[in-house]
Scaffold this motif. Sequence first.
Motif, PDB file in Angstrom:
ATOM      1  N   UNK A 166      27.760  39.227  32.155  1.00  0.00           N
ATOM      2  CA  UNK A 166      29.127  40.253  32.020  1.00  0.00           C
ATOM      3  C   UNK A 166      29.178  41.074  32.960  1.00  0.00           C
ATOM      4  N   UNK A 167      28.489  40.955  34.222  1.00  0.00           N
ATOM      5  CA  UNK A 167      27.987  41.581  35.956  1.00  0.00           C
ATOM      6  C   UNK A 167      28.768  40.760  36.053  1.00  0.00           C
ATOM      7  N   UNK A 168      28.157  39.499  36.206  1.00  0.00           N
ATOM      8  CA  UNK A 168      29.180  38.743  37.086  1.00  0.00           C
ATOM      9  C   UNK A 168      30.250  38.242  36.913  1.00  0.00           C
ATOM     10  N   UNK A 169      30.919  38.598  35.912  1.00  0.00           N
ATOM     11  CA  UNK A 169      32.757  38.972  35.358  1.00  0.00           C
ATOM     12  C   UNK A 169      33.350  40.104  36.869  1.00  0.00           C
ATOM     13  N   UNK A 170      32.247  41.123  36.530  1.00  0.00           N
ATOM     14  CA  UNK A 170      32.933  42.264  37.213  1.00  0.00           C
ATOM     15  C   UNK A 170      32.949  41.827  38.845  1.00  0.00           C
ATOM     16  N   UNK A 171      31.419  41.199  38.912  1.00  0.00           N
ATOM     17  CA  UNK A 171      31.366  41.374  40.833  1.00  0.00           C
ATOM     18  C   UNK A 171      32.253  40.074  40.923  1.00  0.00           C
ATOM     19  N   UNK A 172      33.109  39.162  40.041  1.00  0.00           N
ATOM     20  CA  UNK A 172      33.505  38.290  40.895  1.00  0.00           C
ATOM     21  C   UNK A 172      34.977  39.430  40.766  1.00  0.00           C
ATOM     22  N   UNK A 173      35.694  40.262  40.496  1.00  0.00           N
ATOM     23  CA  UNK A 173      36.425  41.260  40.384  1.00  0.00           C
ATOM     24  C   UNK A 173      36.677  41.991  42.248  1.00  0.00           C
ATOM     25  N   UNK A 174      35.553  42.085  41.702  1.00  0.00           N
ATOM     26  CA  UNK A 174      34.867  43.133  43.325  1.00  0.00           C
ATOM     27  C   UNK A 174      34.867  42.140  44.511  1.00  0.00           C
ATOM     28  N   UNK A 175      34.819  40.874  44.665  1.00  0.00           N
ATOM     29  CA  UNK A 175      35.394  40.339  45.967  1.00  0.00           C
ATOM     30  C   UNK A 175      35.494  39.999  46.033  1.00  0.00           C
ATOM     31  N   UNK A 176      36.318  39.816  44.911  1.00  0.00           N
ATOM     32  CA  UNK A 176      38.116  39.405  45.215  1.00  0.00           C
ATOM     33  C   UNK A 176      38.919  40.154  45.690  1.00  0.00           C
ATOM     34  N   UNK A 177      38.392  41.771  45.533  1.00  0.00           N
ATOM     35  CA  UNK A 177      39.131  42.514  46.083  1.00  0.00           C
ATOM     36  C   UNK A 177      38.914  42.822  47.609  1.00  0.00           C
ATOM     37  N   UNK A 178      37.257  42.931  48.128  1.00  0.00           N
ATOM     38  CA  UNK A 178      36.713  43.469  49.361  1.00  0.00           C
ATOM     39  C   UNK A 178      37.406  42.558  50.054  1.00  0.00           C
ATOM     40  N   UNK A 179      37.588  41.694  49.547  1.00  0.00           N
ATOM     41  CA  UNK A 179      38.100  39.831  50.536  1.00  0.00           C
ATOM     42  C   UNK A 179      39.705  39.803  50.215  1.00  0.00           C
TER      43      UNK A 179
END
Length: 256
Positions: free
Chosen positions: A218-231
Amino acid sequence: LKKQMELKKMDIEAEKHLSEPLLRPMEQKSIVDRIIARLSDAVLSGQLAPGQKIPTETELADSMNVGRNSVREAIKALVTVGVLVIRRAEGTFVADGFNDRMMEPMIYGLILEGGSTPAVLELRHIFEVGVLQLAIEKATEADVERLGAALKYLEKTIRQSPAAEALMMADIAFHDEMQRIAGNPLVEKMSFVVERVARDSRQKAIERFRAGGELDEFLALHRNLYEVVASRDKARVVDAMNDHFRYWKDVFGKAE
């Protein structure tokens, strides 16, 4: 002078044209609903502007060829949902700003019409893809930091082994931050509707993540979204969101 007279004539004709839809006689079938539709159309078309005083009950009743009681009931209904505002001793006016009450009929209607899990997930999926794309386009470094803080808060909440309600609120806080970054006031208003409609299915999914010991995923799904925005990686938007919601669908599938 001739040109000015022509322009004035055009303004008069335009004003007459605009007044006709609101004030033309009304058919008698489902009269209150028809009055509501007529007034709503006038607001949506701009014929009645935000903050503008509407015609009196008598004027509306006479022009539409309907009873004053029907007009009164229609106005009362529009006041209830926040479209119209009654000011004592002044009259009835079009609301001059957004009111949460305006969203409630839409929320209830969506719940009644498409409250099933697949329909709600599809609605959230479509909406969140658009939000993610806007967030990538508009995010500043400060925005990325705030989104990272929301991700850390979600992780902290997960590590504390909380109740499902606390997890859901941390999840909502993360997505709310994404919507804030999108920087669109209409998206912000619609996010309120989508969140309310999806809350029940969201809570059930989180309960299953928690019960199945899958909170790291569940956390990994949100980290993935964060990384898309950050990059600012627009190429990953669809895949990232598909992964996000595919896993949610899988969780529901396991419970069926």
